[in-house]
Scaffold this motif. Structure first.
Motif, PDB file in Angstrom:
ATOM      1  N   SER A  58       0.831  -1.206   0.000  1.00 31.89           N
ATOM      2  CA  SER A  58       0.000   0.000   0.000  1.00 31.89           C
ATOM      3  C   SER A  58       0.867   1.259   0.000  1.00 31.89           C
ATOM      4  O   SER A  58       0.532   2.261  -0.644  1.00 31.89           O
ATOM      5  CB  SER A  58      -0.939   0.003   1.211  1.00 31.89           C
ATOM      6  N   TYR A  62       1.055   4.379  -2.847  1.00 33.37           N
ATOM      7  CA  TYR A  62       0.998   5.797  -2.501  1.00 33.37           C
ATOM      8  C   TYR A  62       2.222   6.546  -3.026  1.00 33.37           C
ATOM      9  O   TYR A  62       2.093   7.578  -3.707  1.00 33.37           O
ATOM     10  CB  TYR A  62       0.902   5.963  -0.982  1.00 33.37           C
ATOM     11  N   TRP A 132      -7.635  -4.940   2.166  1.00 29.67           N
ATOM     12  CA  TRP A 132      -7.702  -4.859   0.709  1.00 29.67           C
ATOM     13  C   TRP A 132      -9.128  -4.677   0.205  1.00 29.67           C
ATOM     14  O   TRP A 132      -9.344  -4.041  -0.836  1.00 29.67           O
ATOM     15  CB  TRP A 132      -7.057  -6.088   0.077  1.00 29.67           C
ATOM     16  N   ALA A 135      -9.657  -1.071   0.413  1.00 33.50           N
ATOM     17  CA  ALA A 135      -8.951  -0.391  -0.676  1.00 33.50           C
ATOM     18  C   ALA A 135      -9.776  -0.440  -1.955  1.00 33.50           C
ATOM     19  O   ALA A 135      -9.867   0.555  -2.699  1.00 33.50           O
ATOM     20  CB  ALA A 135      -7.589  -1.040  -0.903  1.00 33.50           C
ATOM     21  N   PHE A 155      -4.562   4.741   0.605  1.00 27.45           N
ATOM     22  CA  PHE A 155      -3.496   3.743   0.682  1.00 27.45           C
ATOM     23  C   PHE A 155      -2.440   4.161   1.700  1.00 27.45           C
ATOM     24  O   PHE A 155      -1.847   3.312   2.382  1.00 27.45           O
ATOM     25  CB  PHE A 155      -2.854   3.537  -0.692  1.00 27.45           C
ATOM     26  N   GLN A 159      -1.344   2.017   5.025  1.00 24.72           N
ATOM     27  CA  GLN A 159       0.009   1.615   5.421  1.00 24.72           C
ATOM     28  C   GLN A 159       0.319   2.053   6.850  1.00 24.72           C
ATOM     29  O   GLN A 159       1.076   1.372   7.555  1.00 24.72           O
ATOM     30  CB  GLN A 159       1.038   2.156   4.422  1.00 24.72           C
TER      31      GLN A 159
END
Length: 274
Positions: A58, A62, A132, A135, A155, A159
């Motif tokens: 992730s 980014y 996920w 996401a 994202f 993280q």
């Protein structure tokens, strides 16, 4: 376009950034080497590695998006100011890409080396699945309005969450075993250096721009450094103070594993500290 006000600070920022890249990148290898020498991953928490892969994946999305996409960069400057320097440097992208690869390789080691009775927990699998899935939901929300900066920020947030969560299983495992055997302290020492250098790079940029936008405009990078430093200090305390282990011969002789005395993992297997 934003630019540096001081050449000296620009060079210092670059140096600190690449120090962070080198330290963080090298930090993966003590664990990989330890796994290889022992032909075992007992003592390494598998949840830590699985969560780490999601975290770095992730973070790569980014960093790469903000560094390479002119659209995302434009939206960033529209939000934080046209004179602001993009808070992602080349070293950030390079580190993220490298981290994904070596973390995936560590998972490969887990698949082929002695695991004892350790396994990835259902909780970890559930966390990764939810991460996920979230996401994917963010992608569908961002598509109609082309809110790409918001999407990559999702994202970045992911993280950060993974950074906080990923250290907990290993810290708890060390506490339960009252040992850090099988978990490389070299990884932690280099990770600490990387976190300090990364934070220093951000501070230098803020001084040059006379603005704190660099911190709250990339809150993920800020929290990444702070959280990493906190847990690194915790692991150092566990290794050197709370669960201090006896030193053993770590020379890579063919019978190293069979002759490892004194220290045992939770399932009774001998192991070593590096």
């Amino acid at each position: 376009m934003a630019s540096w006000n001081s050449v000296t600070l620009e060079v210092l920022s670059s140096v600190l950034g690449w120090i962070a890249f080198a330290a963080w990148s090298i930090s993966f290898y003590p664990q990989i080497i330890l796994n290889f020498r022992r032909k075992s991953v007992i003592g390494l928490n598998f949840d830590f590695v699985v969560l780490n892969l999601t975290k770095h994946s992730s973070y790569l999305i980014y960093n790469a998006s903000l560094f390479f996409s002119s659209v995302v960069q434009r939206q960033y400057r529209e939000k934080y100011g046209l004179n602001q320097i993009i808070p992602v440097a080349a070293n950030d992208v390079a580190f993220s890409a490298h981290a994904v690869l070596v973390t995936a390789f560590t998972l490969f080691q887990i698949a082929i080396y002695d695991r004892g009775n350790q396994k990835v927990s259902k909780t970890s699998i559930a966390i990764v699945s939810v991460a996920w899935l979230s996401a994917v939901v963010c992608v569908f929300i961002a598509l109609p309005s082309h809110s790409w900066l918001w999407l990559v920020s999702c994202f970045n947030t992911l993280q950060v969450v993974m950074t906080v969560i990923k250290y907990i299983p290993q810290a708890v495992m060390n506490f339960r075993l009252k040992s850090t055997v099988g978990f490389s302290i070299g990884n932690i020492l280099l990770d600490l250096l990387g976190g300090v250098a990364n934070y220093g790079q951000m501070a230098v940029q803020s001084i040059d721009q006379n603005s704190l936008v660099n911190f709250y405009g990339n809150i993920g990078k800020t929290l990444l450094s702070l959280v990493s430093i906190f847990f690194d200090l915790l692991f150092i305390l566990q290794h050197y103070v709370l669960y201090r282990a006896k030193k053993v011969d770590t020379s890579p002789t063919p019978d190293t594993v069979s002759k490892e005395p004194l220290l045992k993992s939770s399932d009774g297997r001998h192991s070593e500290n590096v």
